[in-house]
Design a protein around this motif. Structure first.
Motif, PDB file in Angstrom:
ATOM      1  N   SER A   1      -8.713  -8.379 -19.782  1.00 63.70           N
ATOM      2  CA  SER A   1      -8.097  -9.569 -19.202  1.00 63.70           C
ATOM      3  C   SER A   1      -7.029  -9.184 -18.183  1.00 63.70           C
ATOM      4  CB  SER A   1      -7.499 -10.454 -20.304  1.00 63.70           C
ATOM      5  OG  SER A   1      -8.463 -10.775 -21.286  1.00 63.70           O
ATOM      6  N   GLY A   2      -7.295  -8.134 -17.420  1.00 58.89           N
ATOM      7  CA  GLY A   2      -6.311  -7.632 -16.473  1.00 58.89           C
ATOM      8  C   GLY A   2      -6.081  -8.549 -15.293  1.00 58.89           C
ATOM      9  N   GLY A   3      -7.115  -9.272 -14.845  1.00 58.71           N
ATOM     10  CA  GLY A   3      -6.916 -10.234 -13.781  1.00 58.71           C
ATOM     11  C   GLY A   3      -5.976 -11.347 -14.224  1.00 58.71           C
TER      12      GLY A   3
ATOM     13  N   TRP B   1       3.291  -4.651 -10.434  1.00 57.63           N
ATOM     14  CA  TRP B   1       4.502  -3.827 -10.458  1.00 57.63           C
ATOM     15  C   TRP B   1       4.332  -2.553  -9.640  1.00 57.63           C
ATOM     16  CZ3 TRP B   1       8.966  -5.608 -12.506  1.00 57.63           C
ATOM     17  CH2 TRP B   1       8.875  -6.727 -13.338  1.00 57.63           C
ATOM     18  N   ASN B   2       3.095  -2.098  -9.527  1.00 57.22           N
ATOM     19  CA  ASN B   2       2.776  -0.909  -8.740  1.00 57.22           C
ATOM     20  C   ASN B   2       1.284  -0.976  -8.455  1.00 57.22           C
ATOM     21  OD1 ASN B   2       2.010   1.657  -7.820  1.00 57.22           O
ATOM     22  ND2 ASN B   2       3.625   2.689  -8.981  1.00 57.22           N
ATOM     23  N   LEU B   3       0.945  -1.249  -7.214  1.00 51.16           N
ATOM     24  CA  LEU B   3      -0.449  -1.530  -6.870  1.00 51.16           C
ATOM     25  C   LEU B   3      -1.370  -0.335  -7.075  1.00 51.16           C
ATOM     26  CD1 LEU B   3       0.122  -3.638  -3.623  1.00 51.16           C
ATOM     27  CD2 LEU B   3      -0.301  -4.476  -5.949  1.00 51.16           C
ATOM     28  N   SER B   4      -0.820   0.853  -7.214  1.00 49.91           N
ATOM     29  CA  SER B   4      -1.653   2.035  -7.451  1.00 49.91           C
ATOM     30  C   SER B   4      -1.986   2.218  -8.926  1.00 49.91           C
ATOM     31  CB  SER B   4      -0.957   3.292  -6.928  1.00 49.91           C
ATOM     32  OG  SER B   4       0.207   3.585  -7.692  1.00 49.91           O
ATOM     33  N   LEU B   5      -1.435   1.348  -9.780  1.00 47.81           N
ATOM     34  CA  LEU B   5      -1.664   1.443 -11.221  1.00 47.81           C
ATOM     35  C   LEU B   5      -2.513   0.267 -11.694  1.00 47.81           C
ATOM     36  CD1 LEU B   5       1.909   2.457 -12.476  1.00 47.81           C
ATOM     37  CD2 LEU B   5       0.068   3.928 -11.620  1.00 47.81           C
ATOM     38  N   THR B   6      -3.063   0.401 -12.895  1.00 48.73           N
ATOM     39  CA  THR B   6      -3.941  -0.626 -13.439  1.00 48.73           C
ATOM     40  C   THR B   6      -3.154  -1.698 -14.185  1.00 48.73           C
ATOM     41  OG1 THR B   6      -5.828  -1.044 -14.909  1.00 48.73           O
ATOM     42  CG2 THR B   6      -4.314   0.703 -15.570  1.00 48.73           C
ATOM     43  N   PRO B   7      -3.637  -2.954 -14.153  1.00 43.21           N
ATOM     44  CA  PRO B   7      -3.091  -3.999 -15.024  1.00 43.21           C
ATOM     45  C   PRO B   7      -3.808  -4.052 -16.361  1.00 43.21           C
ATOM     46  CG  PRO B   7      -4.654  -4.995 -13.552  1.00 43.21           C
ATOM     47  CD  PRO B   7      -4.630  -3.515 -13.216  1.00 43.21           C
TER      48      PRO B   7
ATOM     49  N   GLY C   1     -14.575  -6.625  -7.384  1.00 40.66           N
ATOM     50  CA  GLY C   1     -13.672  -5.517  -7.077  1.00 40.66           C
ATOM     51  C   GLY C   1     -12.629  -5.238  -8.140  1.00 40.66           C
ATOM     52  N   ARG C   2     -11.581  -4.535  -7.709  1.00 46.59           N
ATOM     53  CA  ARG C   2     -10.578  -3.999  -8.626  1.00 46.59           C
ATOM     54  C   ARG C   2      -9.269  -4.774  -8.526  1.00 46.59           C
ATOM     55  NH1 ARG C   2      -8.653   1.894  -7.197  1.00 46.59           N
ATOM     56  NH2 ARG C   2      -7.135   0.776  -5.914  1.00 46.59           N
ATOM     57  N   THR C   3      -8.688  -5.068  -9.691  1.00 49.22           N
ATOM     58  CA  THR C   3      -7.375  -5.708  -9.747  1.00 49.22           C
ATOM     59  C   THR C   3      -6.290  -4.649  -9.863  1.00 49.22           C
ATOM     60  OG1 THR C   3      -8.320  -7.660 -10.817  1.00 49.22           O
ATOM     61  CG2 THR C   3      -5.943  -7.347 -11.018  1.00 49.22           C
ATOM     62  N   ASN C   4      -5.183  -4.876  -9.149  1.00 51.68           N
ATOM     63  CA  ASN C   4      -4.049  -3.951  -9.153  1.00 51.68           C
ATOM     64  C   ASN C   4      -2.885  -4.516  -9.946  1.00 51.68           C
ATOM     65  OD1 ASN C   4      -5.406  -2.170  -7.311  1.00 51.68           O
ATOM     66  ND2 ASN C   4      -4.880  -3.588  -5.666  1.00 51.68           N
ATOM     67  N   ASN C   5      -2.054  -3.633 -10.456  1.00 48.70           N
ATOM     68  CA  ASN C   5      -0.868  -4.035 -11.208  1.00 48.70           C
ATOM     69  C   ASN C   5       0.212  -4.506 -10.230  1.00 48.70           C
ATOM     70  OD1 ASN C   5       1.557  -4.077 -12.827  1.00 48.70           O
ATOM     71  ND2 ASN C   5       0.545  -2.686 -14.253  1.00 48.70           N
TER      72      ASN C   5
ATOM     73  N   LYS D   1      -3.388  -8.511  -2.092  1.00 50.75           N
ATOM     74  CA  LYS D   1      -2.885  -7.216  -2.556  1.00 50.75           C
ATOM     75  C   LYS D   1      -3.283  -6.931  -3.993  1.00 50.75           C
ATOM     76  CE  LYS D   1       1.444  -7.863   0.034  1.00 50.75           C
ATOM     77  NZ  LYS D   1       2.917  -7.965  -0.116  1.00 50.75           N
ATOM     78  N   VAL D   2      -3.293  -7.969  -4.810  1.00 50.72           N
ATOM     79  CA  VAL D   2      -3.471  -7.792  -6.251  1.00 50.72           C
ATOM     80  C   VAL D   2      -4.924  -7.963  -6.680  1.00 50.72           C
ATOM     81  CG1 VAL D   2      -2.744  -8.638  -8.521  1.00 50.72           C
ATOM     82  CG2 VAL D   2      -1.100  -8.563  -6.643  1.00 50.72           C
ATOM     83  N   ASN D   3      -5.629  -8.906  -6.053  1.00 54.18           N
ATOM     84  CA  ASN D   3      -7.023  -9.222  -6.386  1.00 54.18           C
ATOM     85  C   ASN D   3      -7.188  -9.602  -7.853  1.00 54.18           C
ATOM     86  OD1 ASN D   3      -9.762  -9.618  -5.756  1.00 54.18           O
ATOM     87  ND2 ASN D   3     -10.290  -7.594  -6.551  1.00 54.18           N
TER      88      ASN D   3
END
Length: 469
Positions: free
Chosen positions: A156-158, A146-152, A140-144, A41-43
């Motif tokens: 260093s978001g991963g 707290w809300n997978l539709s938002l960015t982390p 690919g893209r990492t998701n937040n 889910k988060v990647n």
């Protein structure tokens, strides 16, 4: 899955392992199970170290033999995929380096291993660590969480997403203008960008311009930042900027009881700041009064004269662009992301503007130096707004449209000046997203800001909140 283990901080895990209440193998398996459960889910995790479990078994054997144990013995940690890890893929978020496997560890990785830490996995990032979202053509893209539709966040978001989601207790990220502090604020964890040069950049790519780059710990607790930084700091004889051997006091002991002079600043100097973010910074400042510290609203004239994000932009375009040109030469479009293409499309900064930017950077350093003659600590926003949707091109802050790169307005001053800063959660937005504050210190004053951060951590009811995944 052991929820207590996956949400314990590294300090607690090390204690449980040392006292034989839990084994390194149990801790490693708990995190591997968590990765299997939530990473789809988060990647956030892009590569798992093949020998992670075997290393945990060796760590368990050491405990059973009664060997002398390091402060992080048996504790898993992760590292951003721009940081070299021996025999574990380090692909830098790009098809250009697909399958790349270094022979040696970066200095920062080697030091955490020397302390007993076990490399668990590598985490996602934007191509070349260059972007405010962790998305690339390779992994690919990492998701937040707290809300997978938002960015982390990025770059260093991963790393921030992995720690927030319980996949890792401790990690390493890098920071050019925002990249350990912004993602920490997006996801509600803590991070430290130390004084420039305190932690060597050896084995981390890109290395240019190193005078703006930093590497630092990301974690669940302030005591973890302190523990990790104590292992990481100090020269390695390879990074010429890493020359400070000043002893590090973790800042969380009895030696920091004198009243501190604390200033807090929201505007002006950083552009528009969301009202909920501004209220969180003020609340953090007010909380410090209860500990006997002197707190007041301040202004820093140098930030009003020279907008630090603009100074940073004029400096780094000219300095980083040659590396982009060299790395992408002869590559097809499907190997190069939009951020690299954007960087390549930018005109070179004219020499006269570059020289002016260098002089502006010096004025900013002088301005902070003057501030720290009168104060011990500065509290500011980390981000001008809580987390936002993937792919946004601009932010609407208090009715004003702001280019998405404005997200770096309060963090980039510390890269331009080299000053240390901690990002930690101290609030929650109306839509239940974390809001962070940035604790800024004078040159090499990590002990002071860690002390202040530990006080805010005690005052905050938010540190035990976790995403519902």
């Amino acid at each position: 899955m052991d929820t207590e283990l996956i949400y314990s901080d590294a300090t607690k895990l090390a204690e449980l392992i040392r006292t034989r209440e839990v084994s390194p193998v149990e801790v490693m398996k708990a995190h591997l199970d968590r990765i299997e459960a939530v990473n789809p889910k988060v990647n956030a995790i892009v590569t798992i170290a093949d020998d992670a479990l075997k290393s945990a078994e060796k760590a368990e054997a050491s405990v059973q033999r009664g060997d002398e144990l390091g402060p992080l013995h048996g504790v898993p940690f992760t590292a951003k995929d721009s940081i070299d890890t021996a025999m574990v893929r380090t692909q830098r978020g790009t098809p250009i380096f697909r399958g790349r496997t270094p022979d040696t560890d970066a200095t920062s990785v080697a030091r955490l291993k020397k302390a007993g830490g076990i490399l668990l996995a590598k985490t996602n990032l934007p191509e070349f660590s260059y972007g405010i979202e962790s998305d690339n053509l390779l992994t690919g893209r990492t998701n937040n969480p707290w809300n997978l539709s938002l960015t982390p966040g990025g770059s260093s978001g991963g790393e921030s997403a992995a720690i927030a989601a319980g996949m890792s207790p401790l990690g390493l990220g890098t920071d050019l203008a925002i990249s350990v502090r912004g993602p920490a604020a997006h996801t509600g964890i803590v991070s430290l960008k130390g004084t420039h040069g305190r932690v060597p950049m050896t084995g981390i790519w890109p290395r240019e311009p190193r005078r703006l780059w930093h590497v630092g710990p990301m974690a669940r607790s302030i005591r973890d930042l302190s523990l990790a930084f104590a292992q990481l700091a100090g020269p390695d004889g390879q990074d010429g900027y890493s020359s400070s051997a000043i002893p590090f006091d973790n800042g969380i002991g009895s030696s920091n009881k004198r009243p501190l002079r604390v200033g807090w600043l929201v505007e002006p100097g950083f552009g528009p700041i969301d009202r909920e973010v501004a209220a969180t910074v003020k609340a953090a400042a007010e909380a410090l009064k209860d500990y006997g510290h002197t707190v007041e609203s301040v202004r820093i004239p140098a930030l009003e004269r020279d907008f630090a994000l603009d100074v940073f932009s004029r400096l780094h375009v000219l300095e980083m662009k040659p590396g982009f040109v060299e790395t992408t030469a002869g590559r097809s479009e499907d190997e190069v992301s939009y951020m690299a293409r954007f960087m390549l499309s930018l005109p070179d900064t004219p020499a006269v503007e570059y020289i002016e930017a260098v002089q502006a950077a010096e004025r900013l350093r002088d301005g902070y130096a003057e501030y720290f003659q009168r104060y011990d600590v500065l509290l500011t926003p980390v981000l001008p707004t809580p987390s936002f949707s993937h792919g946004q091109g601009e932010l609407l802050i208090n009715g004003q449209a702001v280019n998405i790169l404005g997200i770096m307005s309060a963090t980039s001053p510390l890269n331009v000046t080299g000053l240390p800063g901690i990002s930690m959660r101290f609030g929650t937005s109306h839509d239940e997203m974390p809001i962070g504050v940035q604790i800024v210190g004078n040159w090499q004053a990590e002990s002071t800001i860690l002390h202040v951060a530990s006080l805010l951590e005690q005052a905050s009811p938010l540190r035990d909140m976790h995403p519902n995944l």
